[in-house]
Design a protein around this motif. Structure first.
Motif, short mmCIF file in Angstrom:
data_model
loop_
_atom_site.label_atom_id
_atom_site.label_comp_id
_atom_site.label_asym_id
_atom_site.label_seq_id
_atom_site.Cartn_x
_atom_site.Cartn_y
_atom_site.Cartn_z
N ASP A 110 0.83 -1.20 0.00
CA ASP A 110 0.00 0.00 0.00
C ASP A 110 0.87 1.25 0.00
OD1 ASP A 110 -2.65 -1.34 0.46
OD2 ASP A 110 -1.64 -1.96 2.30
N LYS A 111 1.95 1.20 0.78
CA LYS A 111 2.87 2.32 0.91
C LYS A 111 4.27 1.83 0.56
CE LYS A 111 -0.47 4.73 2.90
NZ LYS A 111 -0.52 4.82 4.37
N CYS A 112 5.12 2.75 0.15
CA CYS A 112 6.52 2.42 -0.14
C CYS A 112 7.43 3.44 0.53
CB CYS A 112 6.79 2.41 -1.64
SG CYS A 112 6.15 0.95 -2.50
N LEU A 113 8.61 2.97 0.89
CA LEU A 113 9.66 3.83 1.39
C LEU A 113 10.91 3.52 0.59
CD1 LEU A 113 10.40 4.70 5.09
CD2 LEU A 113 12.26 4.27 3.50
N LEU A 114 11.36 4.47 -0.22
CA LEU A 114 12.59 4.32 -1.00
C LEU A 114 13.70 5.05 -0.25
CD1 LEU A 114 11.27 5.08 -4.61
CD2 LEU A 114 11.43 2.88 -3.46
N MET A 115 14.85 4.39 -0.12
CA MET A 115 15.93 5.01 0.63
C MET A 115 17.29 4.68 0.02
SD MET A 115 15.56 2.63 4.08
CE MET A 115 16.89 3.47 4.97
N ASP A 116 18.22 5.63 0.19
CA ASP A 116 19.62 5.37 -0.09
C ASP A 116 20.40 5.85 1.13
OD1 ASP A 116 19.86 8.16 -0.31
OD2 ASP A 116 19.83 8.12 -2.50
N LYS A 117 21.70 6.00 1.01
CA LYS A 117 22.51 6.34 2.18
C LYS A 117 22.29 7.76 2.67
CE LYS A 117 26.19 3.05 1.11
NZ LYS A 117 27.65 2.86 0.82
N GLU A 118 21.71 8.61 1.84
CA GLU A 118 21.57 10.02 2.21
C GLU A 118 20.12 10.50 2.29
OE1 GLU A 118 24.14 11.67 3.15
OE2 GLU A 118 25.65 10.18 2.53
N HIS A 119 19.21 9.85 1.56
CA HIS A 119 17.86 10.37 1.43
C HIS A 119 16.82 9.25 1.56
CE1 HIS A 119 20.63 12.70 -1.19
NE2 HIS A 119 20.09 13.73 -0.57
N TYR A 120 15.59 9.66 1.73
CA TYR A 120 14.49 8.71 1.65
C TYR A 120 13.25 9.45 1.18
CZ TYR A 120 11.88 10.41 5.73
OH TYR A 120 11.13 11.18 6.58
N ILE A 121 12.28 8.69 0.66
CA ILE A 121 11.00 9.25 0.29
C ILE A 121 9.93 8.22 0.64
CG2 ILE A 121 11.20 8.44 -2.10
CD1 ILE A 121 9.63 10.95 -2.93
N PHE A 122 8.83 8.67 1.22
CA PHE A 122 7.75 7.79 1.67
C PHE A 122 6.44 8.26 1.06
CE2 PHE A 122 4.16 7.37 4.63
CZ PHE A 122 4.06 5.99 4.70
N GLY A 123 5.60 7.31 0.66
CA GLY A 123 4.31 7.70 0.13
C GLY A 123 3.51 6.52 -0.38
N GLU A 124 2.42 6.80 -1.05
CA GLU A 124 1.56 5.77 -1.62
C GLU A 124 2.31 5.02 -2.71
OE1 GLU A 124 -1.49 4.96 -0.65
OE2 GLU A 124 -1.62 6.54 0.88
N LYS A 125 2.02 3.73 -2.82
CA LYS A 125 2.71 2.89 -3.81
C LYS A 125 2.62 3.46 -5.22
CE LYS A 125 0.31 -0.54 -5.28
NZ LYS A 125 -0.38 -1.84 -5.35
N ASN A 126 1.44 3.82 -5.64
CA ASN A 126 1.27 4.25 -7.03
C ASN A 126 2.02 5.53 -7.33
OD1 ASN A 126 -0.37 2.05 -7.59
ND2 ASN A 126 -2.27 3.14 -7.11
N ALA A 127 2.27 6.33 -6.30
CA ALA A 127 2.99 7.58 -6.51
C ALA A 127 4.49 7.35 -6.60
CB ALA A 127 2.68 8.56 -5.38
N LEU A 128 5.01 6.38 -5.86
CA LEU A 128 6.46 6.19 -5.78
C LEU A 128 7.02 5.15 -6.74
CD1 LEU A 128 7.40 6.50 -2.01
CD2 LEU A 128 7.12 8.24 -3.74
#
Length: 255
Positions: A200-218
């Motif tokens: 339902d939700k996703c969290l994309l991350m690397d060593k410096e940043h992250y972004i969280f939101g709805e699956k379809n948006a990310l």
């Protein structure tokens, strides 16, 4: 259900592995955590599970029906130092419900056998836990978590060591837990299509940043390419049963 605010963790004498991560999940949500190796995904999961204590920030998990929420953590399977039977090992998950110093009873062993059968590994119940394959061991770790009847289940690459058939069983079971029992699921994976199929939700991350939101948006090509640093394309296939779509990662030399 789960509120994470400005969560940070770092080992003594080193930089922070995760830094100021915040997100919120409702009961029954499925969150997929994705990113390259070394981004801190496993560290985040261990911090959410209480295995690591954050250096700052909070993770609050709301109680269920006037009791503390039960959380089960499924690590990437590793051989154990003790020669338990598979049935004994899985039954240890009952301590989440009964107390950590409780002794499994007949109902617990029956429940453990039922879960092993549902995962099609019931034939292993009498074997030594250290004499089965890595994939079989991963399924046993998953069964141990299910026996706990958790409200929240956190899984570190649940498809690791598994063949396609068992990967499908695990992914289907996570979907069932979320939709039928309102279990909140958090897992990390390198399989984008698994994330798209059930999260339902996703969290994309690397060593410096992250972004969280709805699956379809990310789960869009531009975000995935940014975090994985490799071309990602979504292809549409026309086949029996109607059109289907899948993400494909293309090595640079093939572009």
């Amino acid at each position: 259900m789960i509120t994470v605010e400005q969560l940070s963790f770092g080992f003594k004498g080193s930089r922070k592995v995760i830094n100021n991560i915040s997100f919120h999940l409702e009961k029954g949500d499925i969150l997929c955590v994705m990113g390259p190796n070394g981004a801190g995904k496993t560290t985040l999961l261990k911090s959410l599970s209480g295995i690591y204590q954050p250096v700052s920030g909070t993770c609050v998990i709301e109680g269920i029906d006037n009791r503390k929420a039960r959380l089960a953590y499924v690590p990437q399977a590793k051989k154990l130092h003790f020669s338990y039977s598979v049935l004994d090992f899985v039954s240890f998950g009952c301590s989440q419900r009964k107390g950590f110093f409780s002794k499994p009873g007949k109902e617990d062993f029956d429940r453990s056998s039922e879960i092993l059968n549902r995962l099609d590994v019931g034939r292993l119940r009498g074997k030594c836990i250290n004499q089965i394959s890595g994939g079989e061991l991963q399924m046993c770790y998953f069964a141990k978590a299910l026996v706990a009847e958790p409200d929240v289940i956190v899984l570190d690459e649940p498809e690791s060591n598994l063949d396609f058939q068992n990967q499908a069983k695990v992914i289907d079971m996570l979907w069932e837990l979320s939709r039928e029992r309102k279990v909140t699921v958090i897992f990390n994976t390198h399989f984008i299509n698994y994330a798209e199929s059930i999260s339902d939700k996703c969290l994309l991350m690397d060593k410096e940043h992250y972004i969280f939101g709805e699956k379809n948006a990310l789960l869009q090509e531009e975000y995935l390419e940014e975090y994985f640093q490799v071309p990602v394309r979504k292809y549409r296939y026309e086949g029996e049963g109607g059109p289907d779509e899948a993400f494909v990662i293309r090595p640079h030399k093939l572009n």
